[in-house]
Each structure stands twice: as structure tokens, then as C-alpha cells.
Design a protein around this motif. Sequence first.
Motif, PDB file in Angstrom:
ATOM      1  N   SER A  32       0.851  -1.195   0.000  1.00 23.13           N
ATOM      2  CA  SER A  32       0.000   0.000   0.000  1.00 23.13           C
ATOM      3  C   SER A  32       0.886   1.245   0.000  1.00 23.13           C
ATOM      4  O   SER A  32       2.090   1.158   0.257  1.00 23.13           O
ATOM      5  N   VAL A  34       0.023  -5.925   1.912  1.00 23.46           N
ATOM      6  CA  VAL A  34      -1.377  -6.335   1.858  1.00 23.46           C
ATOM      7  C   VAL A  34      -1.471  -7.611   1.033  1.00 23.46           C
ATOM      8  O   VAL A  34      -0.777  -7.761   0.028  1.00 23.46           O
ATOM      9  N   THR A  84      -6.410   5.903   2.068  1.00 21.66           N
ATOM     10  CA  THR A  84      -7.849   5.722   1.899  1.00 21.66           C
ATOM     11  C   THR A  84      -8.223   5.619   0.425  1.00 21.66           C
ATOM     12  O   THR A  84      -9.042   4.770   0.033  1.00 21.66           O
ATOM     13  N   PHE A 112      -7.341   2.126  -0.917  1.00 24.15           N
ATOM     14  CA  PHE A 112      -8.248   1.062  -0.483  1.00 24.15           C
ATOM     15  C   PHE A 112      -9.653   1.217  -1.059  1.00 24.15           C
ATOM     16  O   PHE A 112     -10.317   0.208  -1.340  1.00 24.15           O
ATOM     17  N   THR A 113     -10.101   2.441  -1.245  1.00 17.91           N
ATOM     18  CA  THR A 113     -11.457   2.623  -1.781  1.00 17.91           C
ATOM     19  C   THR A 113     -11.488   2.499  -3.303  1.00 17.91           C
ATOM     20  O   THR A 113     -12.397   1.887  -3.866  1.00 17.91           O
ATOM     21  N   LEU A 168      -9.135  -1.250  -4.163  1.00 12.54           N
ATOM     22  CA  LEU A 168      -9.602  -2.454  -3.481  1.00 12.54           C
ATOM     23  C   LEU A 168     -11.102  -2.398  -3.177  1.00 12.54           C
ATOM     24  O   LEU A 168     -11.648  -3.341  -2.599  1.00 12.54           O
ATOM     25  N   PHE A 215     -13.060  -0.846  -1.123  1.00 15.45           N
ATOM     26  CA  PHE A 215     -13.627  -0.707   0.214  1.00 15.45           C
ATOM     27  C   PHE A 215     -14.572   0.493   0.242  1.00 15.45           C
ATOM     28  O   PHE A 215     -14.448   1.430  -0.558  1.00 15.45           O
ATOM     29  N   HIS A 230     -15.828  -3.926   4.018  1.00 18.49           N
ATOM     30  CA  HIS A 230     -16.368  -4.767   2.954  1.00 18.49           C
ATOM     31  C   HIS A 230     -17.407  -5.740   3.499  1.00 18.49           C
ATOM     32  O   HIS A 230     -18.161  -6.327   2.743  1.00 18.49           O
TER      33      HIS A 230
END
Length: 310
Positions: A116, A122, A169, A172-173, A176, A178, A198
Amino acid sequence: MSTDRILRLQHVEIRVPDLELATAYYTEVLGLIESARDNRDGADRVFLKCWDEREHHSVILREAPTHGLDHMSFKLNEASDLEYFEQKLGAAGVATKRYALRELGPGWGEALRFESPSGHLVELTHGTERVGNMLPMTNPPPRPQDLVGIAPPRLDHVFVMAEDVEAFTAFFTELLEFRMTEQILANDGHQLATFLEHSHTPHDIAVITGPNGALHHFAFWMDDWNGIRDAADTLAYHGVTIDVAPTRHGVTRGYTTYFFDPVGNRNELFTGGYWVDPDFEPITWTEEEMGRAIFYYHRQVNERFFTVHS
């Protein structure tokens, strides 16, 4: 089929300078179950699971000179989701590495690993060995009768630190997929902390301002508030260092207590919260109300909460 390719947090691998001491704590005080041991790249590891988890492991202890987080792993819905995220991350310029079934250790699924923006390793995985929980599949009682220690039923979430919360953030959003449930904003508008999910719970992972690559804590689910209060009695009886006595969060609305394993990793017991639909609108807390957001009753956060324990 679920619209979510990522289902939940699968496991965390943490570093422990004293493997036998840490194993005794996690099995005898917390009450996790040892499922395997191995040696990888010259380091001994112990694989653990909570009693109501049906898969091989959710916590891995790796002997190392320092404490902290080696990696976090998230469970994928389908094996084809590995290819999906490999292509999506590759298109965004993120280097990835694939691992075959059981290549990374006993019980391990196929895996895709990458870094990340905060330097955290990750993993996305599918096919972790199913070993069953401690209850029969026909006419089961609500819980086993021979549990040891606190015995949380499952791993709940991981909370990490990053110098750039916004970049973390966004990664991840956007990559990935989220969903953000809550955020704490500084007066200048930048994000101090975010909470991402999730699994339709308040958070599977959260991040707060701090050193890149750092672990703040990882948390186990308890079924109710009484379980957390009883657990605090057990922690005190065994002389475990309690960081924050049982209280409540404003963010997530959860009930909590924080404490440290014997080598310095912060643990949490968590319960409560709310259900999150895919169209959930994120909740915002302001910098002035950060204390109430983190600890709703005390309305303040000590400096230790923003540091990595050593």
C-alpha cells in the motif's frame, strides 16, 4: 453471488520477539487455538484461530527481533477475483506477486501480495483450508464447553497508521473497492483517520495519522458488552497491561477495551456497531470532537493512543 469481491479480514501476521511467551499469551489468556507451526525463511511461526472460525488460521505469530505487523490478508469471494485485482492493480502501476495454494504456509490459500502507499504489505487470498469450528454441524450448542481464557469467537478488524491517510484511503477505496463508513477531519479538511469496510460492519480496516507501516492494533469480536467487561477481569487477573479500560467509541458506536500482548502488540476486544449497506453515507467527525469520536465517554484521547507502543 455477492457484489463484493473482498469479503472480510482473513488474517494478520504479526512479529513477536519471544514466540513461546506470545504463544502462551494468545492461547492461554486470549484463548485462541493453535492450528500449526512451521519455519519459513529461518523464522519460526505459530498459526492460531478463534474458536468459531472455520478456516485454518486468523492470526500468525512470527518470531522476529521487533514487534509489529508483517502483513494483513483479506478473503476473496471467488478464485477469479485474484486475477481481477491483479489486473486492476497492475493497470494502476502497483507491483504484485502471486502465490500458489499452500505456497506461503500450512492452510494458506492462493494469494496476491502488494504494498500500500503507506508501506503496509497487503494480501488478498482465496482457498484457505477449512478446518471447521469447535461445534458439530448437526444440532450444535451455542458455544463449546471447554474454552480457555477470554475465547473471542473471531478476528474482527485491523487498525494501522499512515503518514498520508488520504492516499491510503484512496488506495483502499478506489483500487480495493472498500467503502468508507466514517472519517475524522482536521480543521483544514484533510483526513486524520478513516474507517473502511467490505463486510457490512463499521470497519474491516481503519487508519489513523502516524508512522508509515505501523500497526496500531488488531481486534477480536466479542458477542456483547458483558463479554468485554468479563474479559477485562481476566486481563487484570493475568497481569496484562490494559491500555484503555472498557468504554465506548463514538466512531463505529462500538464497545471496546485495549491492551498489550507481552511483546508490545496492541490488541482490542470490540463489539456493537451497526449494519452498513453499500449505499451507506459516510459519517464525519471534526477535529474538535476527535476525543469524543475515539472515546465517547471520556471525550479525550491521550498521546499514547497516537504512538506505536514499544
